[in-house]
Motif scaffolding. Sequence first.
Motif, PDB file in Angstrom:
ATOM      1  N   SER A 110       9.848  -0.090  -3.161  1.00  0.00           N
ATOM      2  CA  SER A 110       9.670   1.290  -2.716  1.00  0.00           C
ATOM      3  C   SER A 110       9.098   1.336  -1.308  1.00  0.00           C
ATOM      4  CB  SER A 110       8.739   2.041  -3.677  1.00  0.00           C
ATOM      5  OG  SER A 110       9.298   2.110  -4.974  1.00  0.00           O
ATOM      6  N   TYR A 114       2.571   8.275   3.682  1.00  0.00           N
ATOM      7  CA  TYR A 114       2.124   7.421   2.588  1.00  0.00           C
ATOM      8  C   TYR A 114       0.842   7.969   1.969  1.00  0.00           C
ATOM      9  CZ  TYR A 114       0.537   3.353  -0.012  1.00  0.00           C
ATOM     10  OH  TYR A 114       0.094   2.512  -1.009  1.00  0.00           O
ATOM     11  N   ASP A 115       0.827   8.079   0.651  1.00  0.00           N
ATOM     12  CA  ASP A 115      -0.284   8.710  -0.063  1.00  0.00           C
ATOM     13  C   ASP A 115      -1.056   7.748  -0.959  1.00  0.00           C
ATOM     14  OD1 ASP A 115       1.604   8.251  -1.990  1.00  0.00           O
ATOM     15  OD2 ASP A 115       1.970  10.362  -2.467  1.00  0.00           O
ATOM     16  N   ARG A 137       0.121   5.475  -3.120  1.00  0.00           N
ATOM     17  CA  ARG A 137       0.725   5.146  -4.407  1.00  0.00           C
ATOM     18  C   ARG A 137       1.206   3.695  -4.463  1.00  0.00           C
ATOM     19  NH1 ARG A 137       5.872   8.995  -4.728  1.00  0.00           N
ATOM     20  NH2 ARG A 137       4.340  10.423  -3.809  1.00  0.00           N
ATOM     21  N   GLY A 138       1.529   3.248  -5.684  1.00  0.00           N
ATOM     22  CA  GLY A 138       2.107   1.926  -5.866  1.00  0.00           C
ATOM     23  C   GLY A 138       1.090   0.807  -5.776  1.00  0.00           C
ATOM     24  N   ARG A 139       1.598  -0.415  -5.827  1.00  0.00           N
ATOM     25  CA  ARG A 139       0.745  -1.606  -5.817  1.00  0.00           C
ATOM     26  C   ARG A 139       0.963  -2.436  -4.556  1.00  0.00           C
ATOM     27  NH1 ARG A 139       2.011  -5.412  -8.955  1.00  0.00           N
ATOM     28  NH2 ARG A 139       4.036  -4.707  -9.755  1.00  0.00           N
ATOM     29  N   TYR A 165       6.769  -0.040  -7.134  1.00  0.00           N
ATOM     30  CA  TYR A 165       6.730   1.266  -7.793  1.00  0.00           C
ATOM     31  C   TYR A 165       5.957   1.193  -9.100  1.00  0.00           C
ATOM     32  CZ  TYR A 165       8.496   5.504 -10.061  1.00  0.00           C
ATOM     33  OH  TYR A 165       8.617   6.719 -10.692  1.00  0.00           O
ATOM     34  N   GLU A 166       5.178   2.244  -9.389  1.00  0.00           N
ATOM     35  CA  GLU A 166       4.456   2.332 -10.660  1.00  0.00           C
ATOM     36  C   GLU A 166       4.778   3.642 -11.351  1.00  0.00           C
ATOM     37  OE1 GLU A 166       0.459  -0.328 -10.076  1.00  0.00           O
ATOM     38  OE2 GLU A 166       0.386   1.773  -9.471  1.00  0.00           O
TER      39      GLU A 166
END
Length: 236
Positions: free
Chosen positions: A210, A217-218, A220-222, A235-236
């Motif tokens: 992703s 960018y906020d 999110r994700g790993r 992506y999570e």
Amino acid sequence: GGVITITFHGQIYLDGGEIDSSELDSTMEEKIQDLMDSIEGKPVNSFSEICNLSSVEILARLIYQEDRDMNKGQNAVTFSIVNRLFSNANFLMRTKSNSIYSVITGLNQYESLGRDSNRTPNSYRPPISESDSDMEKEAWENAKRLAAITFIAVEEYGNTNEGVLENGDRNEKIIKKGDMEAYQQIIEFMEQQEDINGQPIKNEIDMRDSLMGQNSYDGRGREPIVKGGNYFFWYE
């Protein structure tokens, strides 16, 4: 009527004749160039028009819109698309088959294709006019090359679509989730190629699937990393 080829110490013996590996490189380069030449970049006015273009042209427009940085940015965008083909996350929302076309045109998957950007040139109007800057034109040519290389790689190492095509699907090679052998073959093939400036195309984002622009960018994700103008993450 087929021809059996045997690889031996960097040479290929074809029907009694020896072909140097440089000739094979030339053949691949011609294939890449032919695909690049097929990408016209004509202006479009809607997402439906985008979806009616060839898969390799849609891919080029996506790469170009997501990042103009030809060094690491466009490479990272390209490999994130390949990663998404293999990702176990549910990215397929518009069509069923896990092909390049289905993934990149999936509903709400890539904003750069889903709507016309206020910034021009963009994916709806690529830089093909004389008034466009040389920098934009160079970024567009590089995006075309990356798209051609990616399309060839997936067609070479993907799986034949033996299922029933859903409405909107195309009869292209598909990716089987978890097929790491195919993934490695695709990545290795792509990393053997060069961009328009003769620089190697490297995957520097691992299997991150992703991306979001640095300005949007906020968090999110790993394990996000920055390449070019985007954050890349799982992506999570």
